[in-house]
Write an enzyme that holds these catalytic residues in place. Structure first.
Site, PDB file in Angstrom:
ATOM      1  N   HIS A   7      43.487  48.862  35.813  1.00 57.97           N
ATOM      2  CA  HIS A   7      43.212  48.768  37.130  1.00 57.97           C
ATOM      3  C   HIS A   7      44.130  49.084  37.937  1.00 57.97           C
ATOM      4  O   HIS A   7      43.994  49.246  39.288  1.00 57.97           O
ATOM      5  CB  HIS A   7      42.779  47.326  37.589  1.00 57.97           C
ATOM      6  CG  HIS A   7      41.557  46.878  36.864  1.00 57.97           C
ATOM      7  ND1 HIS A   7      41.326  45.398  37.029  1.00 57.97           N
ATOM      8  CD2 HIS A   7      40.821  47.005  36.151  1.00 57.97           C
ATOM      9  CE1 HIS A   7      40.275  45.162  36.303  1.00 57.97           C
ATOM     10  NE2 HIS A   7      39.875  46.363  35.621  1.00 57.97           N
ATOM     11  N   ASP A  52      43.679  45.360  32.996  1.00 54.42           N
ATOM     12  CA  ASP A  52      43.576  44.917  34.451  1.00 54.42           C
ATOM     13  C   ASP A  52      44.769  45.835  34.987  1.00 54.42           C
ATOM     14  O   ASP A  52      45.202  47.013  34.590  1.00 54.42           O
ATOM     15  CB  ASP A  52      44.057  43.405  34.234  1.00 54.42           C
ATOM     16  CG  ASP A  52      43.402  42.636  35.598  1.00 54.42           C
ATOM     17  OD1 ASP A  52      44.006  43.071  36.610  1.00 54.42           O
ATOM     18  OD2 ASP A  52      42.567  41.866  35.463  1.00 54.42           O
TER      19      ASP A  52
END
Ligand SMILES: *[C@@H]1O[C@H](CO)[C@@H](O)[C@H](O)[C@H]1NC(C)=O
Ligand SMILES: *[C@@H]1O[C@H](CO)[C@@H](O)[C@H](O)[C@H]1NC(C)=O
Ligand SMILES: *[C@@H]1O[C@H](CO)[C@@H](O)[C@H](O)[C@H]1NC(C)=O
Length: 354
Positions: free
Chosen positions: A224, A202
């Site tokens: 991410h 993430d």
């Protein structure tokens, strides 16, 4: 995709490193702790503490409120027994404190016992791992954090805090790990995070709320990207402010985004791969398609950003602004290649051709 970025700034790139001053009062009691049951006593009476290979019982936060100016060291493997709960597994707080990992130490969250592909969105309850609330020139150095069940490091209510030489490795969760954010930061000021590696699924860094932060020398793999994620509070507008944030000399590899600035609005649709992704329609991990200017993004500076992308639907630069939501952006020397889809911009920064 890999990415090299140089300076992303919010508002002016003003950066003030507050002088760290904490008191080295003598004498300092030095204590080595080898079992969990002895931690509280050591924290209460010692100013130099070594936690050596302890196992923290299930459903228990290793909650360490250090004395002002105290030093804590991790030695060998610190283990956390499994339980499906919210955590955090460890919380460290204090003023002018120093927390060091000794050579060969690690903290292991046993993520493989939790990862179910659902993260925060269902399945087992999963604990957040490492919470920091520290002020007054505190330093956390050379910490090896492995296998986070979900979010790895949460920094909150902190001021004048430096993290350096962290090694966060959740790469074993690449198939089933989710919401394994590296560093999440809220309600904090004067934060430095530098010379660290994050391998996760993430955000590498997500700044939710606060001012005066500098991130440099970060290597982010598998996640991410470098994020500002603003607008989580539905009730407190002051909690939805982020300013004077600098990212410099960071590398993002094999990640969904290089740089992601997201302001929250409502509802959900899908997400794809972006070099630089700036969206004012973010909600619960997705995009609504209806951007709002409720949280304006002002004076966003990007300089010397280069990268390559791969895969279908790869977009070098995506800018979706709400009405009056974006102003005074200044970009230069952006070079992103290998994309499958063209840029999209409903607002064009100065110095950039969309
Ligand atoms: C350090 O402690 C001494 C004695 O308590 C105190 O007089 C001094 O002001 C302290 N210095 C700082 C920088 O806190
Ligand atoms: C950039 O970061 C790397 C670590 O990723 C470090 O080795 C290097 O010295 C940094 N360069 C500058 C100019 O700060
Ligand atoms: C990649 O993006 C650039 C910039 O928008 C665009 O000119 C180019 O056509 C894109 N490449 C592909 C294959 O779509």
């Amino acid at each position: 995709m890999w990415f090299t970025c140089n300076i992303v700034a919010f508002l002016a790139c003003l950066w003030v490193v507050l002088a760290s001053s904490f008191n080295e009062t003598e004498p300092r009691a030095s204590c080595t702790v080898t079992s969990y049951s002895k931690v509280a006593e050591a924290v209460a009476s010692c100013s130099e503490i070594v936690l050596d290979g302890i196992t923290v019982p299930a459903e228990t936060t290793l909650d360490i409120a250090l004395q002002d100016g105290a030093e804590l060291r991790f030695q060998n493997e610190i283990k956390f027994e499994y339980a499906a709960w919210d955590g955090p597994l460890i919380k460290i707080s204090g003023r002018g404190i120093t927390v060091l990992g000794l050579l060969g130490h690690s903290l292991d969250g046993q993520g493989s016992k939790y990862w179910d592909g659902k993260g925060d969105g269902g399945g087992k309850a999963k604990p957040k791992f490492f919470r920091i609330e520290a002020t007054g020139g505190s330093l956390f150095q050379n910490i090896n954090l492995n296998n986070c069940p979900k979010h790895c490091v949460t920094i909150a209510n902190s001021d004048s805090l430096t993290l350096t030489e962290w090694n966060i490795d959740v790469s074993a969760g690449d198939s089933q790990g989710k919401n394994t954010d590296g560093f999440d930061i809220a309600s904090s000021n004067n934060i430095v995070i530098e010379n660290s590696v994050v391998k996760n699924q993430d955000d590498c860094v997500a700044v939710n709320h606060g001012t005066n932060m500098k991130f440099s020398g970060l290597t982010c793999v598998g996640g991410h990207g470098l994020s500002l994620s603003v607008g989580k509070s539905k009730t407190d507008a002051s909690a939805n402010v982020v300013s004077n944030i600098v990212f410099t000399n960071c590398t993002v590899e094999n990640s969904r985004n290089g740089i992601h600035v997201k302001t929250h609005s409502d509802a959900t649709t899908g997400i794809t791969r972006y070099g630089i992704n700036i969206q004012e329609d973010y909600e619960e991990g997705s995009s609504t398609g209806n951007p709002k200017g409720n949280i304006p993004i002002t004076a966003l500076t990007m300089q010397n950003i280069e990268g390559t992308m791969a895969g279908s639907d790869s977009i070098p630069v995506y800018i979706l602004c709400g009405t009056d939501g974006c102003a005074e952006w200044s970009w230069s020397s952006i070079s992103i290649t290998g994309n499958d889809t063209s840029n999209y911009c409903n607002y064009t920064p100065d110095g950039f051709t969309c």
